[in-house]
Design a protein around this motif. Structure first.
Motif, PDB file in Angstrom:
ATOM      1  N   LEU A 147      49.088 -32.699   2.013  1.00 15.22           N
ATOM      2  CA  LEU A 147      48.468 -32.166   3.220  1.00 15.22           C
ATOM      3  C   LEU A 147      48.348 -30.642   3.176  1.00 15.22           C
ATOM      4  O   LEU A 147      47.329 -30.083   3.586  1.00 15.22           O
ATOM      5  N   GLU A 148      49.368 -29.976   2.636  1.00 19.46           N
ATOM      6  CA  GLU A 148      49.372 -28.518   2.612  1.00 19.46           C
ATOM      7  C   GLU A 148      48.346 -27.933   1.652  1.00 19.46           C
ATOM      8  O   GLU A 148      47.997 -26.747   1.747  1.00 19.46           O
ATOM      9  N   THR A 149      47.861 -28.767   0.706  1.00 19.59           N
ATOM     10  CA  THR A 149      46.860 -28.285  -0.254  1.00 19.59           C
ATOM     11  C   THR A 149      45.475 -28.855   0.028  1.00 19.59           C
ATOM     12  O   THR A 149      44.565 -28.711  -0.786  1.00 19.59           O
ATOM     13  N   GLY A 150      45.332 -29.538   1.154  1.00 18.05           N
ATOM     14  CA  GLY A 150      44.032 -30.075   1.527  1.00 18.05           C
ATOM     15  C   GLY A 150      43.787 -31.506   1.106  1.00 18.05           C
ATOM     16  O   GLY A 150      42.694 -32.034   1.302  1.00 18.05           O
ATOM     17  N   VAL A 151      44.780 -32.169   0.518  1.00 13.72           N
ATOM     18  CA  VAL A 151      44.651 -33.580   0.132  1.00 13.72           C
ATOM     19  C   VAL A 151      45.181 -34.421   1.288  1.00 13.72           C
ATOM     20  O   VAL A 151      46.369 -34.364   1.622  1.00 13.72           O
ATOM     21  N   ARG A 152      44.343 -35.201   1.908  1.00  6.84           N
ATOM     22  CA  ARG A 152      44.683 -35.866   3.164  1.00  6.84           C
ATOM     23  C   ARG A 152      45.164 -37.313   3.005  1.00  6.84           C
ATOM     24  O   ARG A 152      45.802 -37.844   3.920  1.00  6.84           O
ATOM     25  N   HIS A 153      44.856 -37.947   1.878  1.00 12.73           N
ATOM     26  CA  HIS A 153      45.115 -39.384   1.781  1.00 12.73           C
ATOM     27  C   HIS A 153      46.379 -39.731   1.002  1.00 12.73           C
ATOM     28  O   HIS A 153      46.884 -40.853   1.116  1.00 12.73           O
ATOM     29  N   GLU A 154      46.906 -38.800   0.192  1.00 15.07           N
ATOM     30  CA  GLU A 154      48.080 -39.102  -0.613  1.00 15.07           C
ATOM     31  C   GLU A 154      48.824 -37.818  -0.962  1.00 15.07           C
ATOM     32  O   GLU A 154      48.282 -36.708  -0.840  1.00 15.07           O
ATOM     33  N   SER A 155      50.067 -37.987  -1.375  1.00 14.24           N
ATOM     34  CA  SER A 155      50.912 -36.864  -1.772  1.00 14.24           C
ATOM     35  C   SER A 155      51.371 -37.078  -3.207  1.00 14.24           C
ATOM     36  O   SER A 155      51.746 -38.200  -3.579  1.00 14.24           O
ATOM     37  N   SER A 156      51.342 -36.016  -4.020  1.00 17.94           N
ATOM     38  CA  SER A 156      51.734 -36.123  -5.423  1.00 17.94           C
ATOM     39  C   SER A 156      52.685 -34.996  -5.806  1.00 17.94           C
ATOM     40  O   SER A 156      52.483 -33.843  -5.409  1.00 17.94           O
ATOM     41  N   PHE A 161      45.710 -24.819 -12.130  1.00 20.99           N
ATOM     42  CA  PHE A 161      46.899 -25.614 -12.432  1.00 20.99           C
ATOM     43  C   PHE A 161      46.586 -27.098 -12.300  1.00 20.99           C
ATOM     44  O   PHE A 161      46.197 -27.566 -11.217  1.00 20.99           O
ATOM     45  N   PHE A 162      46.727 -27.828 -13.334  1.00 23.47           N
ATOM     46  CA  PHE A 162      46.632 -29.281 -13.417  1.00 23.47           C
ATOM     47  C   PHE A 162      45.275 -29.822 -13.008  1.00 23.47           C
ATOM     48  O   PHE A 162      44.522 -30.323 -13.842  1.00 23.47           O
ATOM     49  N   ALA A 163      44.912 -29.727 -11.724  1.00 20.46           N
ATOM     50  CA  ALA A 163      43.646 -30.272 -11.239  1.00 20.46           C
ATOM     51  C   ALA A 163      43.374 -29.711  -9.848  1.00 20.46           C
ATOM     52  O   ALA A 163      44.298 -29.268  -9.159  1.00 20.46           O
ATOM     53  N   PRO A 164      42.111 -29.717  -9.409  1.00 16.70           N
ATOM     54  CA  PRO A 164      41.809 -29.273  -8.042  1.00 16.70           C
ATOM     55  C   PRO A 164      42.640 -30.039  -7.008  1.00 16.70           C
ATOM     56  O   PRO A 164      42.818 -31.256  -7.113  1.00 16.70           O
ATOM     57  N   GLY A 165      43.156 -29.309  -6.023  1.00 20.78           N
ATOM     58  CA  GLY A 165      43.984 -29.905  -4.990  1.00 20.78           C
ATOM     59  C   GLY A 165      45.472 -29.795  -5.256  1.00 20.78           C
ATOM     60  O   GLY A 165      46.288 -30.126  -4.387  1.00 20.78           O
ATOM     61  N   TYR A 166      45.845 -29.340  -6.454  1.00 20.71           N
ATOM     62  CA  TYR A 166      47.253 -29.189  -6.807  1.00 20.71           C
ATOM     63  C   TYR A 166      47.636 -27.716  -6.805  1.00 20.71           C
ATOM     64  O   TYR A 166      46.835 -26.849  -7.175  1.00 20.71           O
ATOM     65  N   GLU A 167      48.864 -27.421  -6.424  1.00 20.72           N
ATOM     66  CA  GLU A 167      49.386 -26.063  -6.502  1.00 20.72           C
ATOM     67  C   GLU A 167      50.623 -26.043  -7.394  1.00 20.72           C
ATOM     68  O   GLU A 167      51.407 -26.997  -7.418  1.00 20.72           O
ATOM     69  N   LYS A 168      50.756 -24.960  -8.129  1.00 16.16           N
ATOM     70  CA  LYS A 168      51.912 -24.801  -9.005  1.00 16.16           C
ATOM     71  C   LYS A 168      53.114 -24.362  -8.187  1.00 16.16           C
ATOM     72  O   LYS A 168      53.015 -23.479  -7.334  1.00 16.16           O
ATOM     73  N   ARG A 169      54.273 -24.973  -8.473  1.00 15.14           N
ATOM     74  CA  ARG A 169      55.481 -24.656  -7.709  1.00 15.14           C
ATOM     75  C   ARG A 169      56.558 -24.003  -8.560  1.00 15.14           C
ATOM     76  O   ARG A 169      57.398 -23.268  -8.036  1.00 15.14           O
TER      77      ARG A 169
END
Length: 363
Positions: free
Chosen positions: A42-51, A146-154
């Protein structure tokens, strides 16, 4: 790309669909020394699932959970529990890989598509394989994020407990299906057969199985494929199929360059439980495998198995299932020249598995 071979660079990542991605990532980080390096939700704009992406060495595991009812993978989790859904290959050309494999008979998981953000574009497509497992083809040569659109590096990955890369991924298939799936990997993906083990190689007093090991051109990807064989009681493959519900990934083997250090570190974390063989296994070990560099005392203390072939020897250890369903488990492996899979350990290993099956009431 030739008609016969499909250039696969490596396993880019393995994706699990799980009921709670945050908790699954936490378990593997604390039990096996992975680092939680990336996130989508949700925090990265992905509304349907969390990874959550966890990494150690070149091993990248992605845990994904639906955020709402009606997610297309909710039924997958209900059917199989927390499980591997996708073994993703990095390839040179996604569109050509998709066209060639579907042209050779692979069923479509999803059509080629391009994902973009302000750091570039990433290409993916997918084909179906055994059970509900798929292979995604991926290329991020023109993607700088990082990795793919919608993902943030932590975080940055660390060396953790010394795990380096995925050595092989084992699939369990149903009665009489091993040859069909071995032929599929040969015809569709250009794999070749590396090893073949029959029920004389892999059997105990009670149960048996058969296995063919398929590998990609160059050997960067190795996939043993197991099927049940006739025995007095239920084999580990039958138990897996009963609780998973169809063919699927049975275990993931992770390579280390110092198995004693790795296993000792994992044991100190008290998160992953390993199978044990009887003490008599180590009494017979010097005669069976000859001289090795490791301390026999250390191997016996840690429960590590050893096998030798004409190319050298290997050391390996297998975990108990990592979920309440007796399905997925992990192998830790170190290769000292040997490119085999521990044939000399099969009997001791499977007897250890049968003892666990007996406790579960499934033998």
């Amino acid at each position: 790309m030739s008609q016969e071979t499909l250039p696969i660079r490596r396993i880019d990542h393995i994706r699990f669909y799980v009921s709670n991605a945050r908790q699954a990532a936490y378990f593997y980080c604390h039990a096996m020394g992975f680092e939680d390096v990336g996130y989508a939700g949700l925090e990265t704009g992905v509304r349907h699932e969390s990874s959550h992406i966890i990494q150690q060495g070149d091993i990248r595991l992605v845990f994904t959970s639906p955020l709402k009812p009606g997610h297309p993978m909710a039924q997958f989790i209900a059917d199989h529990g927390d499980a591997v859904q996708d073994i993703c290959f990095e390839v040179e050309d996604v569109e050509r890989a998709f066209a060639e494999t579907t042209g050779r008979g692979a069923q479509i998981a999803f059509e080629p598509k391009t994902l973009t953000d302000d750091t570039g574009e990433l290409h993916i497509a997918g084909i179906k394989t055994y059970g509900d497992t798929i292979h995604t083809f991926l290329n991020r040569d023109n993607y700088k994020g990082f990795f793919a659109p919608g993902y943030e590096k932590r975080a940055e990955s660390t060396d953790g407990v010394g795990l380096l890369r995925v050595d092989h991924v084992v699939g369990n298939v149903g009665w009489g299906e091993m040859n069909d799936w071995a032929e599929f990997y040969g015809r569709v993906l250009g794999f070749s057969q590396l090893k073949h083990f029959d029920d004389k190689d892999i059997s105990t007093e009670y149960s048996a199985l058969m296995s063919k090991v398929m590998q990609s051109e160059g050997g960067t990807v190795k996939f043993p494929i197991n099927e049940p064989a006739e025995g007095k009681r239920k084999s580990q493959i039958e138990e897996y199929l009963d609780f998973y519900g169809c063919p699927g990934v049975q275990h993931i083997a992770l390579e280390t360059s110092d198995i004693c250090r790795t296993v000792r570190s994992i044991r100190e974390r008290h998160g992953l439980n390993f199978l044990r063989v009887p003490k008599s296994y180590y009494d017979q070990l010097p005669e069976r495998v000859g001289n090795i560099e490791e301390s026999l005392h250390d191997l016996a203390e840690l429960g590590i198995l050893v096998d030798r072939d004409e190319e050298g020897y290997l050391l390996q250890l297998f975990s108990k299932p990592v979920t309440d369903r007796p399905t997925l488990f992990f192998e830790i492996i170190q290769r000292k020249g040997s490119q085999s899979f521990g044939k000399g350990n099969f009997k001791a290993l499977f007897e250890a598995i049968e003892r666990e099956q007996m406790v579960r009431g499934n033998l």
